[in-house]
Write an enzyme that holds these catalytic residues in place. Structure first.
Site, short mmCIF file in Angstrom:
data_model
loop_
_atom_site.label_atom_id
_atom_site.label_comp_id
_atom_site.label_asym_id
_atom_site.label_seq_id
_atom_site.Cartn_x
_atom_site.Cartn_y
_atom_site.Cartn_z
CG ASN A 15 -2.05 0.88 1.26
OD1 ASN A 15 -2.69 1.02 2.28
ND2 ASN A 15 -2.38 1.52 0.16
CB CYS A 85 -4.33 5.58 5.95
SG CYS A 85 -3.45 4.41 4.89
CB CYS A 227 -6.88 -1.42 3.08
SG CYS A 227 -7.87 -0.25 4.05
#
Length: 283
Positions: A15, A85, A227
């Site tokens: 990511n 995040c 994620c």
């Protein structure tokens, strides 16, 4: 007139993020500039942008965040602001530790979802392992979505950002890879701010090292290799599906693996970070 800014590139289980060090909050990034930076053909390419700024320089007060803390100003690849995040926090913490911007391995980072405590378990300028206290994985209910005309039922989980974690009965890791994952159609009344959708294999019984596999469609980005908040949501849903309220789960994503701990009051995410490049860019 174009402006030249310094950047770094990093990823956490693939990511990937553009890191912009802006302690005094002097770099004003527009949504269009973020989109162009993240473009994988015409820009640097990334799933999002991490701006490293002091919370007091952000111009917006976030409850529970001290103005002197480092703040993760995170933007999705489409230029939209994101609350949180989990993979980004790991890369953010790695950057701070690698550049001696913190004087301890345990510290707190500000996000739009509030304070997040981190522990840097190991770090050099290239690689790190970081554990993040992700806060409660709060269940918001049950909902459904459609992906490529196929219905999926899942658990709504709030980690400061919204998730729909769909544990699919009988789904194998091989079959998960073959699903044509595309933008989900979801209940906008249930998820008025949009939603990140995870497709998840069941948690098998009797394993010494409980594990699941998942893929994710991220709001404002599309499918990503990983994620962080999504892995926590997936672990929460998989444990619940197996009749368990708490536990530790290894979550396999296309970009690697992380360890998620689900507790009564909070959750943790532990995994790698890598800084791969630095340079300057004109935007």
């Amino acid at each position: 007139m174009k402006k030249e800014i310094a950047f770094a590139k990093g990823h956490a289980t693939e990511n990937d993020f553009i890191i912009i060090h802006d302690p005094d909050g002097t770099i004003d990034l527009t949504a269009d500039e973020v989109t162009r930076l993240c473009d994988r053909r015409a820009g640097l390419g990334a799933d999002g942008v991490l701006r490293v700024v002091r919370a007091g320089e952000l111009g917006v007060q976030t409850p529970g965040v001290d103005p002197g803390w480092w703040f993760m100003d995170y933007r999705n690849a489409d230029g939209s602001l994101a609350e949180m995040c989990g993979n980004g926090v790991r890369v953010f913490a790695h950057w701070l530790a690698a550049h001696q911007l913190v004087d301890t391995t345990d510290f707190t980072i500000g996000t739009r979802a509030g304070a997040r405590s981190v522990t840097v378990l190991s770090a050099d300028r290239d690689d790190a392992v970081v554990r993040v206290d992700m806060g409660p994985a709060a269940v918001t209910g049950i909902s459904t979505c459609m992906i490529a005309d196929q219905p999926f039922a899942g658990m709504g989980v709030d980690l400061g950002n919204p998730h729909l974690a769909c544990v699919v009965p009988g789904l194998t890791p091989a079959a998960l890879k073959n699903i044509a994952l595309e933008a989900p159609v979801f209940d906008t009344a249930f998820f008025p701010r949009g939603v990140n959708v995870e497709l998840v294999t069941e948690l098998a019984d009797g394993l010494d090292d409980p594990a699941i596999h998942m893929r994710v469609w991220e709001r404002g980005v599309g499918e990503t290799r990983s994620c962080g908040t999504g892995t926590v949501a997936a672990a929460r849903a998989a444990l619940a599906d197996a009749g368990q309220a708490v536990g530790t789960v290894t979550v396999y994503v296309p970009g690697g693996a992380v360890e998620v701990g689900i507790r009564e009051e909070t959750s943790t995410l532990t995994g790698p970070s890598r800084i791969i490049a630095t340079g300057t860019v004109r935007i």
